[in-house]
Design a protein around this motif. Structure first.
Motif, PDB file in Angstrom:
ATOM      1  N   SER A 206       0.723  -1.271   0.096  1.00  0.00           N
ATOM      2  CA  SER A 206      -0.001  -0.049  -0.049  1.00  0.00           C
ATOM      3  C   SER A 206       0.994   1.482   0.012  1.00  0.00           C
ATOM      4  CB  SER A 206      -1.045   0.017   1.262  1.00  0.00           C
ATOM      5  OG  SER A 206      -0.096   0.007   2.297  1.00  0.00           O
ATOM      6  N   THR A 207       2.097   1.099   0.022  1.00  0.00           N
ATOM      7  CA  THR A 207       3.140   2.380   0.270  1.00  0.00           C
ATOM      8  C   THR A 207       3.643   2.879  -1.168  1.00  0.00           C
ATOM      9  OG1 THR A 207       4.705   0.679   0.430  1.00  0.00           O
ATOM     10  CG2 THR A 207       4.021   1.512   2.355  1.00  0.00           C
ATOM     11  N   GLY A 208       2.930   2.342  -2.192  1.00  0.00           N
ATOM     12  CA  GLY A 208       3.680   2.713  -3.365  1.00  0.00           C
ATOM     13  C   GLY A 208       3.805   4.252  -3.923  1.00  0.00           C
ATOM     14  N   LYS A 209       2.990   4.914  -3.321  1.00  0.00           N
ATOM     15  CA  LYS A 209       3.149   6.656  -3.543  1.00  0.00           C
ATOM     16  C   LYS A 209       4.008   7.166  -2.712  1.00  0.00           C
ATOM     17  CE  LYS A 209      -0.599   9.040  -2.517  1.00  0.00           C
ATOM     18  NZ  LYS A 209      -0.233  10.645  -1.652  1.00  0.00           N
ATOM     19  N   ALA A 210       4.338   6.575  -1.429  1.00  0.00           N
ATOM     20  CA  ALA A 210       5.181   7.305  -0.452  1.00  0.00           C
ATOM     21  C   ALA A 210       6.861   7.321  -0.791  1.00  0.00           C
ATOM     22  CB  ALA A 210       5.359   6.234   0.964  1.00  0.00           C
ATOM     23  N   GLY A 211       7.090   6.253  -1.584  1.00  0.00           N
ATOM     24  CA  GLY A 211       8.556   6.416  -2.082  1.00  0.00           C
ATOM     25  C   GLY A 211       8.554   7.685  -3.033  1.00  0.00           C
ATOM     26  N   ARG A 212       7.982   8.068  -3.644  1.00  0.00           N
ATOM     27  CA  ARG A 212       8.048   9.002  -4.758  1.00  0.00           C
ATOM     28  C   ARG A 212       8.058  10.873  -3.966  1.00  0.00           C
ATOM     29  NH1 ARG A 212       6.474   3.823  -6.396  1.00  0.00           N
ATOM     30  NH2 ARG A 212       6.866   3.644  -8.444  1.00  0.00           N
ATOM     31  N   PHE A 213       7.750  10.680  -2.890  1.00  0.00           N
ATOM     32  CA  PHE A 213       7.570  12.011  -2.169  1.00  0.00           C
ATOM     33  C   PHE A 213       8.162  11.937  -0.808  1.00  0.00           C
ATOM     34  CE2 PHE A 213       3.952  11.334  -5.214  1.00  0.00           C
ATOM     35  CZ  PHE A 213       4.035  12.516  -6.033  1.00  0.00           C
ATOM     36  N   PRO A 214       9.250  11.878  -0.669  1.00  0.00           N
ATOM     37  CA  PRO A 214      10.089  11.563   0.603  1.00  0.00           C
ATOM     38  C   PRO A 214       9.799  12.643   1.512  1.00  0.00           C
ATOM     39  CG  PRO A 214      11.905  11.942  -1.113  1.00  0.00           C
ATOM     40  CD  PRO A 214      10.331  11.766  -1.738  1.00  0.00           C
ATOM     41  N   ARG A 215       9.843  13.742   1.089  1.00  0.00           N
ATOM     42  CA  ARG A 215       9.526  14.844   1.986  1.00  0.00           C
ATOM     43  C   ARG A 215       8.150  15.245   2.726  1.00  0.00           C
ATOM     44  NH1 ARG A 215      12.953  15.927  -1.885  1.00  0.00           N
ATOM     45  NH2 ARG A 215      15.207  16.618  -1.215  1.00  0.00           N
ATOM     46  N   CYS A 216       7.131  14.299   2.004  1.00  0.00           N
ATOM     47  CA  CYS A 216       5.688  14.536   2.295  1.00  0.00           C
ATOM     48  C   CYS A 216       5.223  13.411   3.331  1.00  0.00           C
ATOM     49  CB  CYS A 216       4.852  14.574   1.064  1.00  0.00           C
ATOM     50  SG  CYS A 216       5.352  16.031   0.036  1.00  0.00           S
ATOM     51  N   PHE A 217       5.914  12.071   3.063  1.00  0.00           N
ATOM     52  CA  PHE A 217       5.538  10.808   3.790  1.00  0.00           C
ATOM     53  C   PHE A 217       6.698  10.522   4.801  1.00  0.00           C
ATOM     54  CE2 PHE A 217       2.981  11.246   0.307  1.00  0.00           C
ATOM     55  CZ  PHE A 217       1.715  10.953   0.513  1.00  0.00           C
ATOM     56  N   PRO A 218       6.588   9.964   5.564  1.00  0.00           N
ATOM     57  CA  PRO A 218       7.579   9.134   6.518  1.00  0.00           C
ATOM     58  C   PRO A 218       8.454   8.095   5.848  1.00  0.00           C
ATOM     59  CG  PRO A 218       5.497   8.296   7.192  1.00  0.00           C
ATOM     60  CD  PRO A 218       4.942   9.330   6.329  1.00  0.00           C
ATOM     61  N   VAL A 219       9.808   8.306   6.017  1.00  0.00           N
ATOM     62  CA  VAL A 219      10.722   7.324   5.251  1.00  0.00           C
ATOM     63  C   VAL A 219      10.819   5.974   6.074  1.00  0.00           C
ATOM     64  CG1 VAL A 219      11.980   9.101   4.317  1.00  0.00           C
ATOM     65  CG2 VAL A 219      12.619   8.398   6.625  1.00  0.00           C
ATOM     66  N   SER A 220      10.372   5.818   7.318  1.00  0.00           N
ATOM     67  CA  SER A 220      10.181   4.784   8.222  1.00  0.00           C
ATOM     68  C   SER A 220       9.035   4.768   8.951  1.00  0.00           C
ATOM     69  CB  SER A 220      11.527   4.964   8.989  1.00  0.00           C
ATOM     70  OG  SER A 220      11.482   3.556   9.931  1.00  0.00           O
ATOM     71  N   CYS A 497      23.107   8.755  -8.693  1.00  0.00           N
ATOM     72  CA  CYS A 497      22.789   9.343  -7.757  1.00  0.00           C
ATOM     73  C   CYS A 497      21.911   8.364  -7.108  1.00  0.00           C
ATOM     74  CB  CYS A 497      22.339  10.487  -7.721  1.00  0.00           C
ATOM     75  SG  CYS A 497      23.332  11.947  -8.320  1.00  0.00           S
ATOM     76  N   ASP A 498      22.118   8.130  -5.563  1.00  0.00           N
ATOM     77  CA  ASP A 498      21.456   6.917  -5.100  1.00  0.00           C
ATOM     78  C   ASP A 498      20.676   7.738  -3.777  1.00  0.00           C
ATOM     79  OD1 ASP A 498      20.422   4.767  -4.024  1.00  0.00           O
ATOM     80  OD2 ASP A 498      22.261   4.019  -3.064  1.00  0.00           O
ATOM     81  N   CYS A 499      20.570   9.280  -3.891  1.00  0.00           N
ATOM     82  CA  CYS A 499      19.683   9.754  -2.866  1.00  0.00           C
ATOM     83  C   CYS A 499      18.709  10.918  -3.533  1.00  0.00           C
ATOM     84  CB  CYS A 499      20.477  10.372  -1.818  1.00  0.00           C
ATOM     85  SG  CYS A 499      21.650  11.827  -2.345  1.00  0.00           S
ATOM     86  N   ASP A 500      17.668  11.179  -2.837  1.00  0.00           N
ATOM     87  CA  ASP A 500      17.033  12.501  -3.328  1.00  0.00           C
ATOM     88  C   ASP A 500      17.239  13.959  -3.350  1.00  0.00           C
ATOM     89  OD1 ASP A 500      15.141  10.395  -4.057  1.00  0.00           O
ATOM     90  OD2 ASP A 500      13.920  10.541  -2.283  1.00  0.00           O
ATOM     91  N   HIS A 501      18.377  14.212  -2.945  1.00  0.00           N
ATOM     92  CA  HIS A 501      18.715  15.263  -2.549  1.00  0.00           C
ATOM     93  C   HIS A 501      19.010  16.241  -4.071  1.00  0.00           C
ATOM     94  CE1 HIS A 501      20.779  18.859  -0.307  1.00  0.00           C
ATOM     95  NE2 HIS A 501      21.449  18.818  -1.033  1.00  0.00           N
ATOM     96  N   TYR A 502      19.322  15.688  -4.897  1.00  0.00           N
ATOM     97  CA  TYR A 502      19.765  16.388  -6.190  1.00  0.00           C
ATOM     98  C   TYR A 502      18.520  15.781  -7.263  1.00  0.00           C
ATOM     99  CZ  TYR A 502      24.198  17.035  -3.846  1.00  0.00           C
ATOM    100  OH  TYR A 502      25.154  17.517  -3.146  1.00  0.00           O
ATOM    101  N   LEU A 503      17.284  15.678  -6.680  1.00  0.00           N
ATOM    102  CA  LEU A 503      16.550  15.137  -7.938  1.00  0.00           C
ATOM    103  C   LEU A 503      16.132  16.582  -8.715  1.00  0.00           C
ATOM    104  CD1 LEU A 503      13.752  13.056  -6.127  1.00  0.00           C
ATOM    105  CD2 LEU A 503      14.944  12.548  -8.204  1.00  0.00           C
ATOM    106  N   GLU A 504      16.158  17.552  -8.273  1.00  0.00           N
ATOM    107  CA  GLU A 504      15.969  18.959  -9.159  1.00  0.00           C
ATOM    108  C   GLU A 504      16.839  19.097 -10.305  1.00  0.00           C
ATOM    109  OE1 GLU A 504      15.652  22.239  -6.651  1.00  0.00           O
ATOM    110  OE2 GLU A 504      13.646  21.701  -5.754  1.00  0.00           O
TER     111      GLU A 504
END
Length: 531
Positions: A206-220, A497-504
């Protein structure tokens, strides 16, 4: 009766459900002449942005790995810090060794004798360096035959979880554990038996959307918050499960009969997780409210054959993609399920559908004997027009593509003032360590024990595939667009890259993806580029 005749017609093409095939036929004999047909030669006009995009993109084969067993499932880990990890599942039919074969059987197999369904789970690490084989095997684990796998999109108590649906009729959760040697292993965490004498065919988190928006959803997820899993089985039932970080593991929330035949696929609506969708061998696509699961919310007969792939868009609310043995991908607006937004014909039955993790309009389809295809669905979603292929179907001889997935690793162009560590070079850090700007540099820790095929150029310039030992394969594995420069991943000023910091600053015109093909038991790593 009509539905069954259609299924039998499709079976003659070598694309019937692989676990149901007549054991009297050797696997290789099912590869019909249709499996060997060449790439589609249909010209692509430059009348629109999507069509120009299709004409200007290319797919390059980076590596082919022999999985030894027939392979049907491949999944990249979505969690930051672990996105270089790739899980691969196999499905192998084997005759019981303690019973001799019928001497009158031409194939050496007794048609009436049940076979053993064996599986193996591989864990690979993608390594950013100049090695011709960037995928390195870090673990193999023998299991029951695997039919589906999904990573949970958030960490549970600091660990990634991989869900596995297997031929024993169980859903197993495996926890990713990092060792002191900076390596990873998948270890058993929990197991739940769906029922007796059935195969677990699919699962979804049920978590499919959470991984795409790490700043809006808990990562754990805290230990007292359950995760939801939906699964389907070969008897046509759906199973809603809850998984806890602590306590009894998985628990059943509800089970109900959804289809008259095999329920090939079950998936959550990632925007309304009380809603799930299912597809069955009866050709029906159904929607369900898990709070009142006894009656379907809708039933669609738009597909003419078995529905075997479903995925809710994690980027666009109300968008659903479905695929079928009828060789069509349908895009739906879930607010109106009477007619699909778009109907995209394929060249084979659609066993897997995967939305790109970051590019909201790219859809990857694994099309059995039709290989794999990438679609741009922007116009279909926004303007109710037809979707266009980003790349024509790419087929491989004598193989059925059952598994496909996008990598969550992405490419970023480094600033000119930054030390330029190009792909294939090393800044001298330890394996798996971060550089100063949190961009991962992944190093080869050990050579893969599994045979690995490297794409090489012959002296005459023609591409071929050679085993690491030097022996050339009978059927070369050719990339869709051959890289004449001899470089597979190296590019000046580009970093993975392996992190979301540079997605922009990410360049989503370059992506990695993996596919797996059944009869030739090969895992393929591809690089897709759009000009």
């Amino acid at each position: 009766m009509g539905r069954r005749r259609k299924w039998e017609k499709y079976r003659s093409l070598g694309c019937a459900p692989f676990w149901r095939r007549d054991p009297g036929y050797p696997a290789i004999s099912l590869a019909s002449s249709l499996l060997r047909r060449p790439l589609s030669a249909t010209p692509v006009a430059a009348a629109s942005f999507s069509e120009c995009w299709a004409a200007g993109s290319r797919v390059r084969l980076l590596q082919a790995v022999d999985t030894e067993h027939t392979v049907d499932s491949v999944e990249w880990c979505p969690l930051e810090g672990c996105r270089h990890l790739l899980a691969c599942g196999t499905y192998q039919l084997r005759k019981p060794e303690d019973q001799p074969a019928d001497p009158e059987s031409k194939s050496g197999l007794d048609v009436d004798e049940p076979q053993i369904r064996l599986g193996r789970l591989y864990l690979y690490s993608f390594n950013e360096d100049s090695s011709p084989c960037p995928l390195v095997e870090v673990q193999r684990r023998d299991t029951s035959a695997i039919l589906d796998m999904k990573w949970c999109h958030i960490a549970v108590a600091g660990h990634a979880l991989l869900g596995v649906a297997d031929a024993s009729g169980s859903i197993e959760l495996l926890r990713l554990v990092r060792s002191e040697q900076n390596s990873y292993t998948l270890q058993p965490f929990s197991r739940f038996a769906l029922g007796k004498q059935c195969l677990a065919l699919s699962l979804d988190w049920s978590t499919g959307k959470a991984g795409r928006f790490p700043r809006c959803f808990p990562v754990s997820r805290a230990s007292d918050q359950p995760l939801k899993i939906i699964s389907s089985d070969s008897s046509g039932q759906l199973h809603l499960l809850q998984a806890y970080q602590a306590g009894p593991g998985m628990q059943a929330v509800g089970t109900w009969q959804a289809h008259h035949f095999e329920a090939w696929a079950a998936a959550f609506d990632y925007w309304q997780t009380e809603v799930v969708y299912s597809g069955g061998d009866d050709g029906l696509l159904k929607g369900w409210d898990t709070r009142t699961p006894g009656t379907s919310v809708f039933t669609s007969r738009r597909h003419s054959m078995g529905v075997c792939s479903i995925q809710s868009s994690p980027h666009c609310e109300n968008i659903l993609a479905t695929g079928s043995y009828d060789e069509h991908v349908l895009l739906w607006d879930t607010r109106s399920m009477k007619q699909p937004l778009a109907d995209m014909p394929m060249q084979g039955g659609v066993w897997r559908l995967k939305w790109h993790p970051f590019h909201c309009h790219l859809l990857l389809a694994a099309c059995m004997h039709g290989g794999f295809t990438i679609f741009n669905c922007q116009k279909a979603i926004e303007e109710n027009q037809e979707a266009f292929p980003v790349t024509p179907s790419y087929t491989l001889p004598s193989s059925l593509v059952y598994g496909a997935d996008w990598s969550w690793l992405y490419f970023r162009r480094l600033p000119q003032t930054h030390p330029s560590f190009c792909l294939g070079s090393s800044p001298g850090s330890d394996p798996g360590a971060k550089t100063a700007d949190a961009v991962y540099t992944l190093k080869v820790a050990a050579q893969s024990p599994a045979p690995c095929f490297e794409r090489l150029a012959d002296a005459d310039g023609e591409g071929g595939t050679k085993h690491q030992s030097g022996g050339k394969l009978k059927t070369p594995l050719q990339p869709f667009a051959e890289d004449k420069n001899g470089s597979q991943l190296q590019a000046s000023g580009i970093k993975i890259c392996d992190c979301d910091h540079y997605l922009e600053a990410a360049n989503f015109d370059i992506s990695l993806l993996a596919t797996c093909s059944f009869y030739d038991h090969v895992l393929h790593l591809w690089k897709w580029e759009s000009s």
